[in-house]
Motif scaffolding. Structure first.
Motif, mmCIF file in Angstrom:
data_model
loop_
_atom_site.group_PDB
_atom_site.id
_atom_site.type_symbol
_atom_site.label_atom_id
_atom_site.label_comp_id
_atom_site.label_asym_id
_atom_site.label_seq_id
_atom_site.Cartn_x
_atom_site.Cartn_y
_atom_site.Cartn_z
ATOM 1 N N TYR A 1 -44.499 -118.778 15.209
ATOM 2 C CA TYR A 1 -43.254 -119.519 15.432
ATOM 3 C C TYR A 1 -43.028 -119.783 16.925
ATOM 4 O O TYR A 1 -42.614 -120.867 17.314
ATOM 5 N N GLY B 1 -40.463 -112.228 0.397
ATOM 6 C CA GLY B 1 -41.548 -112.063 1.375
ATOM 7 C C GLY B 1 -41.100 -112.731 2.665
ATOM 8 O O GLY B 1 -41.790 -113.553 3.238
ATOM 9 N N ASP C 1 -38.385 -108.085 1.406
ATOM 10 C CA ASP C 1 -39.742 -107.862 1.906
ATOM 11 C C ASP C 1 -40.153 -106.438 1.572
ATOM 12 O O ASP C 1 -39.305 -105.540 1.514
ATOM 13 N N GLN C 2 -41.466 -106.235 1.391
ATOM 14 C CA GLN C 2 -41.931 -104.877 1.109
ATOM 15 C C GLN C 2 -41.999 -104.049 2.385
ATOM 16 O O GLN C 2 -42.148 -102.841 2.334
ATOM 17 N N SER D 1 -42.703 -118.234 1.045
ATOM 18 C CA SER D 1 -43.815 -118.794 1.821
ATOM 19 C C SER D 1 -44.713 -117.654 2.284
ATOM 20 O O SER D 1 -44.212 -116.613 2.718
HETATM 21 C C1 LIG Z 1 -47.413 -114.071 5.721
HETATM 22 S S1 LIG Z 1 -45.848 -113.286 5.790
HETATM 23 C C2 LIG Z 1 -44.739 -114.644 5.572
HETATM 24 C C3 LIG Z 1 -43.364 -114.338 6.066
HETATM 25 C C4 LIG Z 1 -42.346 -115.474 5.953
HETATM 26 N N1 LIG Z 1 -42.158 -115.911 4.592
HETATM 27 C C5 LIG Z 1 -42.744 -116.633 6.810
HETATM 28 O O1 LIG Z 1 -43.294 -117.598 6.298
HETATM 29 O O2 LIG Z 1 -42.503 -116.541 8.023
HETATM 30 C C6 LIG Z 1 -45.801 -112.515 4.213
HETATM 31 C C7 LIG Z 1 -44.678 -111.506 4.063
HETATM 32 O O3 LIG Z 1 -44.673 -111.118 2.697
HETATM 33 C C8 LIG Z 1 -44.433 -109.724 2.632
HETATM 34 N N2 LIG Z 1 -45.016 -109.196 1.393
HETATM 35 C C9 LIG Z 1 -46.329 -109.019 1.137
HETATM 36 N N3 LIG Z 1 -46.523 -108.513 -0.086
HETATM 37 C C10 LIG Z 1 -45.299 -108.362 -0.616
HETATM 38 C C11 LIG Z 1 -44.847 -107.868 -1.848
HETATM 39 N N4 LIG Z 1 -45.730 -107.418 -2.748
HETATM 40 N N5 LIG Z 1 -43.516 -107.864 -2.074
HETATM 41 C C12 LIG Z 1 -42.633 -108.308 -1.121
HETATM 42 N N6 LIG Z 1 -43.011 -108.766 0.078
HETATM 43 C C13 LIG Z 1 -44.323 -108.802 0.323
HETATM 44 C C14 LIG Z 1 -45.083 -109.154 3.852
HETATM 45 O O4 LIG Z 1 -44.528 -107.895 4.197
HETATM 46 C C15 LIG Z 1 -44.838 -110.243 4.880
HETATM 47 O O5 LIG Z 1 -43.677 -109.993 5.623
#
Ligand SMILES: C[S@@+](CC[C@H](N)C(=O)[O-])C[C@H]1O[C@@H](n2cnc3c(N)ncnc32)[C@H](O)[C@@H]1O
Length: 494
Positions: free
Chosen positions: A257, A318, A345-346, A400
């Motif tokens: 970003y 996420g 988020d996890q 996303s």
């Molecule tokens: C690639 S980042 C994208 C973050 C945000 N959506 C963006 O586009 O800026 C993916 C995010 O998904 C979260 N994530 C991954 N696996 C997950 C799960 N099983 N449940 C919830 N969140 C998850 C990760 O912790 C991470 O913060």
């Protein structure tokens, strides 16, 4: 490195203690070939913990029957590392192989000792096999493309380092200005040549892609000769090292970003920004704007339809650093009614950053709002949707950078959970990196960052189990790096 459908979120860890379970291929080196022998039969190990393991059995193998206790031996690098007894605790039938869970009834597996034995055996192999034992598997085309990339990076590392040192000697304000000018000039001059090098490597990578063993060897070579040269670029280092055990953590997203001069050297800063010119990191910015546009539009429609102070409920699943919230407020600085954001988020650390980004933005907006941050994984949601506590259905759910890590079955399941949480007339927007993808060499080969790239048809297919009436369409975000599957729930006057 954990896959996204294995990330457990807070509850899984906090409430029930379970000995850490590791996938054999993550825990042990490639040549370890962990194998369980029961009588004359041998089974590859899928995962293991101190009190159990699971093995894969082909369809024609002698069955391990549920509830039976068996005597077993565990081999690593062809040597016995454990002998004991186990009960067949679980049988999961799969297509090509079934997965059998074995709970130890006698003895325990000393994982640290096993890891040490593995590393010693690995050292022996590395000393005896040499640097490039499988090199002849890799096509000349890929070697040449990789060589070109290595040369390019080495050359500019030396050039930029030499000039930076010269300007540093000059010192003072003039020296600092010269360094700023050097990096700007270098970025400008190297953008196009580096793009060509990258695309040529991606094109050559198709010759080593199909066969898993060849791909693995080509990736290992790339990680040996090229990746270390690039680690001065902060986004390369963080993406490659994955300090939080999963790719694409909030800091990597913030690098995408911010697209700023980050790094300790001119070389590091220039390659950091060159890296961010790749369609996927730059698409992170365009897809955020795309999703915010959708949210703003949904909010305007709701406000137009319900002039008596509507409540607009919006969720980001996420969410990572959740920069969509400040961006939403920037686009829509005032509203009547109320906006309720839920960020999920996890990763607790990511949520704390999300809160710090979202809360100040919402408090500056001229409109009532509230913010909830939930530390949950989608596996927890799928198992118990009430955990989401979205008793109020959502008008917009955006997701996303998450589906790119999920197998189709997990992705469809998650889509079902999200759809269920949607208000009548509400919209779901789910992003995924595009296939065919002519530029996935940098993440796959240099960063060891694997994703599920999907075609338009595969995106459409994810919606196939949704209830009748769900309206699905697939569209490209403006950066053309990610598809968005848009799903509208019928009703609500939409
Ligand atoms: C690639 S980042 C994208 C973050 C945000 N959506 C963006 O586009 O800026 C993916 C995010 O998904 C979260 N994530 C991954 N696996 C997950 C799960 N099983 N449940 C919830 N969140 C998850 C990760 O912790 C991470 O913060």
């Amino acid at each position: 490195m954990a896959n996204y459908d294995e990330l457990s979120g807070a509850l899984g860890r906090a409430v029930f203690f379970r000995p850490e379970r590791a996938r054999a291929r993550d825990f042990l080196s490639r040549h370890a070939r962990p194998t369980v022998r029961v009588g004359d039969a041998a089974f590859p190990v899928h995962d293991l913990s101190m009190n159990g393991l699971s093995v894969l059995t082909p369809p024609d193998a002698a069955p391990l029957e549920l509830g039976h206790v068996v005597e077993l031996s565990l081999y690593v690098h062809g040597r016995v590392v454990f002998q004991g007894a186990a009960r067949v605790a679980r049988v999961e039938d799969g297509g090509r192989a079934s997965r059998i869970g074995l709970a130890l009834t006698r003895g325990f597996i000393d994982l640290p000792a096993m890891a040490r034995q593995d590393q010693e055996a690995r050292l022996q192999l590395e000393l005896s096999l040499g640097a490039d034992p499988y090199g002849d598997l890799i096509s000349d085309e890929y070697r040449q493309a990789l060589q070109r990339a290595v040369h390019f990076v080495q050359f500019y590392r030396e050039v930029l380092g030499r000039h930076e040192a010269r300007y540093k000697l000059q010192g003072g304000q003039a020296g600092r200005e010269a360094i700023a000018e050097l990096q700007a000039k270098a970025l400008d001059a190297l953008s196009e040549p580096w793009r060509e090098v990258r695309l040529a490597a991606a094109y050559a990578a198709r010759t080593v892609w199909e066969d898993r063993g060849v791909r693995f060897t080509a990736k290992a070579l790339t990680e040996t000769v090229l990746t270390p040269l690039l680690l001065d670029a902060p986004c390369v280092r963080r993406s490659y090292e994955k300090p939080l055990d999963y790719p694409g953590d909030y800091q990597v997203m913030l690098y995408c970003y911010n697209d700023a001069w980050e790094g300790d050297t001119v070389f590091g800063r220039v390659f950091h920004r060159l890296w961010l010119q790749h369609p996927m990191p730059s698409g992170v910015r365009t897809r955020r704007d795309f999703v915010v546009d959708l949210a703003v539009r949904e909010h305007s429609h709701l406000a137009a339809a319900d002039r008596d102070a509507p409540e607009f409920r919006v969720t980001s699943l996420g969410c990572g650093p959740a920069l969509e919230v400040p961006s939403f407020v920037e686009r829509r600085p005032r509203w009547s009614g109320r906006v309720v954001w839920t960020l999920i988020d996890q990763d607790e650390e990511a949520l704390s950053v999300a809160f710090q980004n979202a809360q100040p933005a919402l408090s500056e907006a001229r409109g009532e709002s509230s913010l909830r941050c939930l530390n949950l994984s989608f596996t927890q949601l799928a198992q118990d949707p009430t955990l989401l506590r979205l008793t109020d259905q959502q008008h917009f759910i955006g997701c996303s950078g998450l589906f790119d890590y999920l197998r189709a079955s997990a992705a469809r399941e998650l889509l079902g959970v999200m759809y269920e949480r949607l208000a009548p007339g509400g919209l779901l927007a789910v992003g995924n990196a595009i296939a065919p993808n002519e530029d996935m060499w940098s993440p796959e080969f240099v960063l060891d960052w694997s994703m599920v790239y999907r075609t338009r048809e595969e995106m459409t297919g994810l919606a196939r189990d949704l209830p009748e009436g769900a309206q699905a369409e697939v569209t490209l975000e403006p950066g053309e790096a990610y598809w968005y599957l848009l799903i509208r729930k019928p009703g609500g006057g939409a």
